[in-house]
Structures are given as C-alpha cells and as structure tokens.
Design a protein around this motif. Sequence first.
Motif, PDB file in Angstrom:
ATOM      1  N   LEU A  81      19.071  41.640  50.764  1.00 19.40           N
ATOM      2  CA  LEU A  81      19.398  43.059  50.618  1.00 19.40           C
ATOM      3  C   LEU A  81      19.302  43.790  51.954  1.00 19.40           C
ATOM      4  O   LEU A  81      20.071  44.722  52.229  1.00 19.40           O
ATOM      5  N   VAL A  82      18.369  43.385  52.811  1.00 19.99           N
ATOM      6  CA  VAL A  82      18.284  43.964  54.154  1.00 19.99           C
ATOM      7  C   VAL A  82      19.573  43.687  54.922  1.00 19.99           C
ATOM      8  O   VAL A  82      20.167  44.585  55.541  1.00 19.99           O
ATOM      9  N   PHE A  83      20.039  42.433  54.876  1.00 23.39           N
ATOM     10  CA  PHE A  83      21.267  42.065  55.583  1.00 23.39           C
ATOM     11  C   PHE A  83      22.479  42.770  54.989  1.00 23.39           C
ATOM     12  O   PHE A  83      23.398  43.173  55.726  1.00 23.39           O
ATOM     13  N   MET A  84      22.514  42.920  53.654  1.00 22.26           N
ATOM     14  CA  MET A  84      23.639  43.597  53.013  1.00 22.26           C
ATOM     15  C   MET A  84      23.695  45.065  53.426  1.00 22.26           C
ATOM     16  O   MET A  84      24.781  45.612  53.671  1.00 22.26           O
ATOM     17  N   THR A  85      22.524  45.714  53.512  1.00 27.24           N
ATOM     18  CA  THR A  85      22.475  47.111  53.963  1.00 27.24           C
ATOM     19  C   THR A  85      23.000  47.236  55.384  1.00 27.24           C
ATOM     20  O   THR A  85      23.815  48.122  55.692  1.00 27.24           O
ATOM     21  N   PHE A  86      22.536  46.344  56.250  1.00 29.49           N
ATOM     22  CA  PHE A  86      22.971  46.360  57.648  1.00 29.49           C
ATOM     23  C   PHE A  86      24.469  46.070  57.753  1.00 29.49           C
ATOM     24  O   PHE A  86      25.186  46.711  58.546  1.00 29.49           O
ATOM     25  N   ALA A  87      24.959  45.114  56.951  1.00 30.94           N
ATOM     26  CA  ALA A  87      26.384  44.762  56.988  1.00 30.94           C
ATOM     27  C   ALA A  87      27.253  45.948  56.603  1.00 30.94           C
ATOM     28  O   ALA A  87      28.298  46.200  57.230  1.00 30.94           O
ATOM     29  N   ALA A 128      37.249  53.747  54.092  1.00 32.61           N
ATOM     30  CA  ALA A 128      36.133  52.850  54.383  1.00 32.61           C
ATOM     31  C   ALA A 128      34.777  53.531  54.259  1.00 32.61           C
ATOM     32  O   ALA A 128      33.748  52.843  54.175  1.00 32.61           O
ATOM     33  N   PHE A 129      34.751  54.851  54.214  1.00 25.07           N
ATOM     34  CA  PHE A 129      33.459  55.542  54.091  1.00 25.07           C
ATOM     35  C   PHE A 129      32.828  55.326  52.712  1.00 25.07           C
ATOM     36  O   PHE A 129      31.669  55.710  52.500  1.00 25.07           O
ATOM     37  N   VAL A 130      33.582  54.694  51.797  1.00 25.01           N
ATOM     38  CA  VAL A 130      32.999  54.323  50.508  1.00 25.01           C
ATOM     39  C   VAL A 130      31.878  53.311  50.709  1.00 25.01           C
ATOM     40  O   VAL A 130      30.975  53.181  49.876  1.00 25.01           O
ATOM     41  N   PHE A 131      31.908  52.596  51.852  1.00 30.49           N
ATOM     42  CA  PHE A 131      30.850  51.629  52.148  1.00 30.49           C
ATOM     43  C   PHE A 131      29.487  52.303  52.289  1.00 30.49           C
ATOM     44  O   PHE A 131      28.447  51.663  52.099  1.00 30.49           O
ATOM     45  N   LEU A 132      29.480  53.587  52.652  1.00 31.00           N
ATOM     46  CA  LEU A 132      28.203  54.294  52.805  1.00 31.00           C
ATOM     47  C   LEU A 132      27.437  54.345  51.489  1.00 31.00           C
ATOM     48  O   LEU A 132      26.209  54.228  51.468  1.00 31.00           O
ATOM     49  N   PHE A 133      28.162  54.539  50.391  1.00 30.06           N
ATOM     50  CA  PHE A 133      27.510  54.564  49.081  1.00 30.06           C
ATOM     51  C   PHE A 133      26.834  53.228  48.800  1.00 30.06           C
ATOM     52  O   PHE A 133      25.674  53.176  48.376  1.00 30.06           O
ATOM     53  N   PHE A 134      27.562  52.131  49.053  1.00 28.56           N
ATOM     54  CA  PHE A 134      26.997  50.810  48.789  1.00 28.56           C
ATOM     55  C   PHE A 134      25.842  50.503  49.731  1.00 28.56           C
ATOM     56  O   PHE A 134      24.895  49.808  49.350  1.00 28.56           O
ATOM     57  N   MET A 135      25.907  51.012  50.946  1.00 30.31           N
ATOM     58  CA  MET A 135      24.804  50.828  51.894  1.00 30.31           C
ATOM     59  C   MET A 135      23.530  51.479  51.359  1.00 30.31           C
ATOM     60  O   MET A 135      22.441  50.881  51.406  1.00 30.31           O
ATOM     61  N   VAL A 136      23.660  52.696  50.818  1.00 33.81           N
ATOM     62  CA  VAL A 136      22.504  53.396  50.263  1.00 33.81           C
ATOM     63  C   VAL A 136      21.945  52.648  49.059  1.00 33.81           C
ATOM     64  O   VAL A 136      20.723  52.489  48.914  1.00 33.81           O
ATOM     65  N   VAL A 137      22.829  52.155  48.186  1.00 35.34           N
ATOM     66  CA  VAL A 137      22.386  51.409  47.009  1.00 35.34           C
ATOM     67  C   VAL A 137      21.599  50.173  47.428  1.00 35.34           C
ATOM     68  O   VAL A 137      20.507  49.890  46.898  1.00 35.34           O
ATOM     69  N   CYS A 138      22.130  49.414  48.383  1.00 39.93           N
ATOM     70  CA  CYS A 138      21.446  48.197  48.834  1.00 39.93           C
ATOM     71  C   CYS A 138      20.104  48.532  49.479  1.00 39.93           C
ATOM     72  O   CYS A 138      19.113  47.817  49.272  1.00 39.93           O
ATOM     73  N   GLY A 139      20.060  49.617  50.245  1.00 42.27           N
ATOM     74  CA  GLY A 139      18.805  50.009  50.873  1.00 42.27           C
ATOM     75  C   GLY A 139      17.740  50.393  49.858  1.00 42.27           C
ATOM     76  O   GLY A 139      16.588  49.960  49.954  1.00 42.27           O
ATOM     77  N   LEU A 140      18.125  51.206  48.879  1.00 40.94           N
ATOM     78  CA  LEU A 140      17.176  51.612  47.840  1.00 40.94           C
ATOM     79  C   LEU A 140      16.734  50.416  47.005  1.00 40.94           C
ATOM     80  O   LEU A 140      15.562  50.298  46.619  1.00 40.94           O
ATOM     81  N   ALA A 141      17.686  49.515  46.693  1.00 37.24           N
ATOM     82  CA  ALA A 141      17.344  48.315  45.920  1.00 37.24           C
ATOM     83  C   ALA A 141      16.355  47.445  46.676  1.00 37.24           C
ATOM     84  O   ALA A 141      15.430  46.873  46.086  1.00 37.24           O
TER      85      ALA A 141
END
Length: 568
Positions: free
Chosen positions: A359-365, A495-508
């Motif tokens: 999840l750390v790597f997914m957030t960074f990606a 591509a800014f939709v990726f920001l939402f997924f970044m937040v989800v992965c970080g919180l998870a």
Amino acid sequence: MSKSANGKMEKGGPDGGTQGRMTFLLFLTVSVAVFGSPFQYGYSTSVVNAPAQLMQNFYKQSYRNFTNSELADDNLTVLWSTTVSIYCLGGLIGSLLVGPLASKIGRKGAILLNNIFSLTAAALMFAARFANSYHMIILGRTIVGIHNGLSIGVVPMYLSEISPPNLRGGIGVTAQLLTTIGILVAQILGLEFILGNETMWHYLLLVGYVIPSGIQLLILPFLPESPRYLLIDKDSPEKATKVLQKLRGEKNVEAVLEDMRTEHENEKKEPRMHVFALLKSRSLRSQLIVCVLCMAAQQFSGINAIFFYSTSIYEKAGVPPEYSPYATIGTGAINVFMTIISVLVIDITGRKVLLTWPLVFMTFAFAILTVTQGLSEYLYCVCGCAQGIMSNGTLVDDTTCEFYNQTTSALQQVALTELNAQDPYAWIAYMSIVFVILYIIAFAIGLGPIPFIITTEMFRQGARPAAMMLVGSTNWISNFIVGLLFPLAQDKIGAFVFLFFMVVCGLACVFVWIKVPETKNKTFEEIQGLFGGQVDDRDHDWGVANDGYVADPKGRKQTSTYSVTTSL
C-alpha cells in the motif's frame, strides 16, 4: 496446543497441527476448486473487453431484427453499459446466497450447485448469436454474475477450512491467482486471430465457462467436504476424522480434532449467526469493520483505473496501437507472476506485512502517475493546443485533426499520422509505464488476494458464512460504484483522478498498520483473542460471544490493541 522448550508452537491451528504438508489429495482439491470457480470470476471481468465493438455491432443488428428500426448511439451506450454493469448486480445477488447455501448444503455442495449458474449463463450467451437476441447476453451476464458472487465467497471459505495453518495463506491466495489467470486467458483468447473476430467472438462467451465447470463437475464430487463443516455444522465426527486423515495423509489427527471440538463446544454455547445478528454483535464488530474496509480499499484502490490507462500509456510511449493488446497481455502476465510470488511468501512474511508495504508503494505510484500523466496530457499535443503542431486545429477524433487552411479559405482534415509529430516528452510515458508495473506488482502481492483470506480467518465457523456475505456484498457494491463513477471522473479531470486513489491507498495503509492484526499460523480461537472484546455479548441472544474476551475481575471491560471503537 503445546510449545517446545524454545517457545515454538508444535500443535494448534484451525484444524490442528501447524506444520501440515501438501498432500496430493489436498493439492487436487485446491486445484479443482479454484479452477472451476475463481478462474471464471477473472475470465468474466475481462472477456467482453476485446470483442466489445463486435458485440455492439451485434446489438445493432439484433435491435433492428426485433424492432425494424435502427438503434441510436445513445441507446446503444445504455444497452452496453447495462451489459457491463448488470454483472455487478448478479454478483451482489450471488454474494447474498453464500451464507444460506454454505450452511445448508455445505461448502463443496454450494460450489457444485454453483456450476448450474455458470453453464446456464454460457448457454444463453453463446446461443444469443444464433437467436439474434442481445437480451440473452444481458441475461447471461446477470446469471454469470450470480455464479461469480457465490464462488468468491464460498471458495475462500472452503480453502481455509481444508488447509493446515502453515499453508492456509498460500492456499488462500490460489483463489486470487486463478482469478488473475482467468483475466489473462480472456485477454489472450480475445486476440483477433484467435476468438476476437467477427466469426468467433461468441465462442469467447462459452469456452471459459464450460471447460472449468465441466472439469469441476466431473472431479469435485469425489473430493472431500470441509472437515470443519462436517464436525461443527453437521456434528459428524466420524466423517470429519476420515476426511482429515485423507487430507493430512496421516492417521493421527487427534490434535486437529481437539482444536475443532473446542471450537465446536464454543459454538454450542452461542446462537447461530446470521447477517443481521453479525451487524448487531459488538464483540465481532472490530473484525467486521477490518474486513469490510479492507475489501472496500481493494476496489477503491484504483486497479481499474490502472488497467484503463495502461493502453494509452503504452501508446504514448511509442507502442503502435495494433500492438497495444499485447502490451495489455504483458501487464496481465505480470499480475499473474506476482500473485504466484504472493502464494509463496504469504505464510513466511504474514498478511499484515503484505498489506502494509504494498500500500505504501501504491500510494507513491499514484503520486508519481498523477504528475507524469498530467504532464503528458497538458505539456504537449499534436492538434488543438498552443504547444501543438496544429495549434489552430480542432481534434475531430483520436486520429483526425481539422483546421482552417488560409490558402484555400476552407476547412481541411488531416490524419494525425501524416503530421509526423514527434512528442518531445515521450520519456514521461516511459516513467509512467515503470510505475504502472510497480503498482500492479504491489497490488498483486497484497491488496489483491489478502482481504478474502483475512475474512475467512477472523471469524469462527458460525459467523464465517455471514461475514463472507457482507464482505462479498461490499466487493460488488464497491465494484459497481467505481465502474459507474470512474469514467465520469476521468472525463472531467483526466489523470488527476489518480489523486483520489492515492488518498484511498494512503488511508488504507494507515488503517492496516494500526488496526489489522497478524493472523499467520494462528488458530481461529487465537485470532479471536487478538481482538479482545469491546462489549460482552453473552447476555444478548443476538450476539456471538468472543472467546478472547475475559471479564475484568473489577468489572471493567477488557479491550484489545486491535479493537475499533464504535457505537450502535
């Protein structure tokens, strides 16, 4: 359970000794169970992608045959969206059948019965071509969704109950492994020179269902039922003993049976758990919240967005459009390979580690992909932007630019390929490819397979079917929401939709690190103890008491490091 002098556990586990071995019967049982069910789940999610245009042409033809009128583009979009999304509705229905069927006719019985849905759906979708009826495809997709919803709930439960604890994680991941293989097989068969063409596309809707279901129906009846189901649900110790002896390849399974009897005695003291009782139970609420949030995180982590963007990313990096399907297949192959790695390491590293660090790597990606894809979309374009070659042009479609020719004083169209445009920022797309691959690797190792595994581990026998129903329903509802909203969000913000997924992965990641316990090599009773007990449910006929809860002598409530503070 006993411990040696050095403190290592020698006995214990959900079915007894922790150091079970992979016998031929266990291997065969696992293989048949996962090939006949989770494989079809993966196949179904990908099979309509390649022949989408061919199927839409068939829809137009079928509509014309039924109504003697042409199908408008807007109505075609509605029909096709229905075909894709109604699969999730079927999956939700199937997930709600998990508890009743798994408890009533057993884990193996539910898996066998489930093949009726698969074969019926395959027959409908294949025959639709000959009946010239798009309605049959939509109905078939609904029914195959029911099959998939039921299978991804029952099969992980079955695998966890036949596995020794030292192999339980790896065996559990095989369900996700076959799901990824199903996706890959659908991508390969969907190539134009195989089945993804005008004359053969309807066979895609047949072979991926008939072959796995046929093999499962031929072999699974001769393989064992879950020994835990036989002893705890059916109260048949003789049958449970025989099954355990065959699965473990040893005569002495008394330690295994003793652990099962302990749980059986606890089950007798508690009311049988159903969905509404599980929702009300305070003592199991922590486990339920952990499992539901992990499953929601799986669907909202952006894996669908990654696969959506992968083709365009490859093309921006210079991969010709005709070769992009092969690049997508390569992405699917990486997904399969890394899931195999997860099978091999999960019982060594544990569940929590494989959830947290990926999840750390997914957030960074996602952070990097937001930048790289944003730059790709706004730094340079061929037609219709200030920094493009045809700055005064208008992009008609993905291949054509229209501009005003001052010499002839008329509008003129030119193919983008004729402009010989060389994107000076193509290197950004190569960076995007690297992080797409890193994301897929991280997802395949952790968040892809583990939510189903921990759900089967965190509940006792009586609550497990109801828990799988709720977690499975979360999976399908989340899948539907992402499928509905992602195209709209992508169309609006790119591509800014990726920001939402970044937040989800970080919180998870934060949630998993703080609240999810490690379940590796632990018995179901020990896992219950990890959560402690927030509120003792023993006085309520709707609650299942948590065996890890011990009332404080002074009357205070005992809690756990992993408890989640909630209130009714």
